[in-house]
Design an enzyme around this catalytic site. Structure first.
Site, PDB file in Angstrom:
ATOM      1  N   LEU A 148       0.808  -1.224   0.000  1.00 43.92           N
ATOM      2  CA  LEU A 148       0.000   0.000   0.000  1.00 43.92           C
ATOM      3  C   LEU A 148       0.841   1.274   0.000  1.00 43.92           C
ATOM      4  CD1 LEU A 148      -2.775  -1.035   2.558  1.00 43.92           C
ATOM      5  CD2 LEU A 148      -2.731  -1.356   0.075  1.00 43.92           C
ATOM      6  N   HIS A 164      -3.565   4.151  -2.474  1.00 47.29           N
ATOM      7  CA  HIS A 164      -4.557   3.274  -1.833  1.00 47.29           C
ATOM      8  C   HIS A 164      -5.195   3.976  -0.632  1.00 47.29           C
ATOM      9  CE1 HIS A 164      -1.555   0.212  -3.443  1.00 47.29           C
ATOM     10  NE2 HIS A 164      -2.676  -0.167  -4.033  1.00 47.29           N
ATOM     11  N   LYS A 173      -6.106   5.992 -11.651  1.00 44.90           N
ATOM     12  CA  LYS A 173      -4.821   5.471 -12.135  1.00 44.90           C
ATOM     13  C   LYS A 173      -5.043   4.289 -13.091  1.00 44.90           C
ATOM     14  CE  LYS A 173      -0.411   3.902 -11.649  1.00 44.90           C
ATOM     15  NZ  LYS A 173      -0.544   2.530 -12.049  1.00 44.90           N
ATOM     16  N   GLN A 185      -9.581  -0.129 -16.094  1.00 41.54           N
ATOM     17  CA  GLN A 185     -10.100  -1.070 -15.087  1.00 41.54           C
ATOM     18  C   GLN A 185     -11.382  -0.538 -14.449  1.00 41.54           C
ATOM     19  OE1 GLN A 185      -7.641  -3.512 -12.242  1.00 41.54           O
ATOM     20  NE2 GLN A 185      -8.175  -1.864 -10.863  1.00 41.54           N
TER      21      GLN A 185
END
Ligand code: AMP
Length: 284
Positions: free
Chosen positions: A33, A37, A151, A155
């Site tokens: 992380l 995150h 980012k 996705q």
């Protein structure tokens, strides 16, 4: 912070919280992380009563087995950072917990065009693996809010489609959070840890290239702009997978645009052995 290893136990616990009327925010991760995150955890804490983070390095989304083997694992540090950020629950499952019947995908997800381009093209099967794990995680956590990072632009679109395919668009609110960057502009990524000091210095060129594209969008034709970007990256030592300027809502490549066309620039390139991706909204 509560730590759950077994999905069923977590599912039961969260069901009891939801029955009391509490809202659940969920941040799925693969660990190692960083502030990127943690910004998602922070956002969830602002909007949900209970924030759940999962750490699971999903084997089915790695098209390159070497990439999977080399994926950084820093669990102790991750737990420390999550506690510090005020995360309520961490799910830390094993591969058999997530895939009790094996990792074989019973049927492919019908993702359509979005899977055929960019990351989908250069990492065949990657998004099938992403959907496979995210579907499991969403069924375990059944969140009200799901936090993803811009980012991973494509996705986000794939997961939005997955939620639609799962018929859960009305239950789960998707939040796409801004990309957190290092002070020089490099997008934070777990993979940055693999860069040597020299590679790390050069890697900022991806962000600089995206900024250059944005600055020159209105003065240089798109094919020339892409060629210029390719030159910038290659000269810095990158091996480029793709540089694309696409419609920000469909990811269809764009060569001509008008004032209403929202655009995003996307780059994937290798610095040494490390594959980096980044993107920038060029026109909202
Ligand atoms: P990962 O652990 O790489 O699978 O990422 C987990 C989540 O964190 C995904 O939704 C990513 O898009 C998001 N994320 C990764 N890096 C960043 C960043 N630099 N800024 C914001 N979100 C990020």
């Amino acid at each position: 912070m509560l730590l759950f290893k077994h999905p069923k136990q977590l599912h039961r616990y969260l069901a009891s919280l939801k029955a009391e009327g509490q809202t659940i925010g969920f941040v799925p991760t693969m660990g190692a992380l960083h502030q990127g995150h943690l910004s998602l955890i922070q956002q969830s804490r602002l909007q949900s009563q209970v924030t759940v983070c999962s750490i699971f390095v999903n084997p089915t989304q790695f098209n390159d087995p070497k990439d999977f083997e080399k994926y950084p694992i820093t669990i102790d540090q991750d737990v420390y950072l999550l506690e510090k950020t005020g995360c309520d629950i961490l799910l830390l499952p094993s591969v058999t917990d997530i895939y009790p019947n094996g990792t074989q995908l019973p049927h492919p997800y019908q993702l359509g065009f979005i899977e055929s381009i960019l990351e989908g093209e250069y990492r065949p099967g990657h998004f099938q693996g992403v959907c496979q794990v995210v579907e499991q995680l969403l069924q375990i956590v059944t969140p009200n809010h799901l936090y993803l990072g811009q980012k991973d632009y494509q996705q986000c679109m794939v997961i939005e489609k997955l939620i639609e395919l799962m018929g859960m668009s009305n239950q789960i609110m998707l939040h796409i959070c801004p990309t957190e960057r290092e002070s020089d502009g490099l997008a934070m990524s777990s993979r940055n840890r693999r860069l040597s000091p020299t590679e790390r210095q050069k890697s900022v060129c991806i962000y600089q290239t995206l900024q250059k594209i944005k600055a020159e969008l209105n003065t240089i034709p798109i094919p020339d702009l892409k060629a210029k970007a390719q030159k910038m990256l290659t000269e810095e030592g990158f091996l480029v997978d793709y540089i694309e300027i696409a419609h920000a809502e469909t990811l269809k490549p764009v060569e001509n645009f008008d004032h209403n066309t929202p655009l995003v620039g996307l780059i994937a390139a290798y610095m040494g052995e490390t594959r980096l991706i980044d993107n920038l909204l060029l026109r909202p």
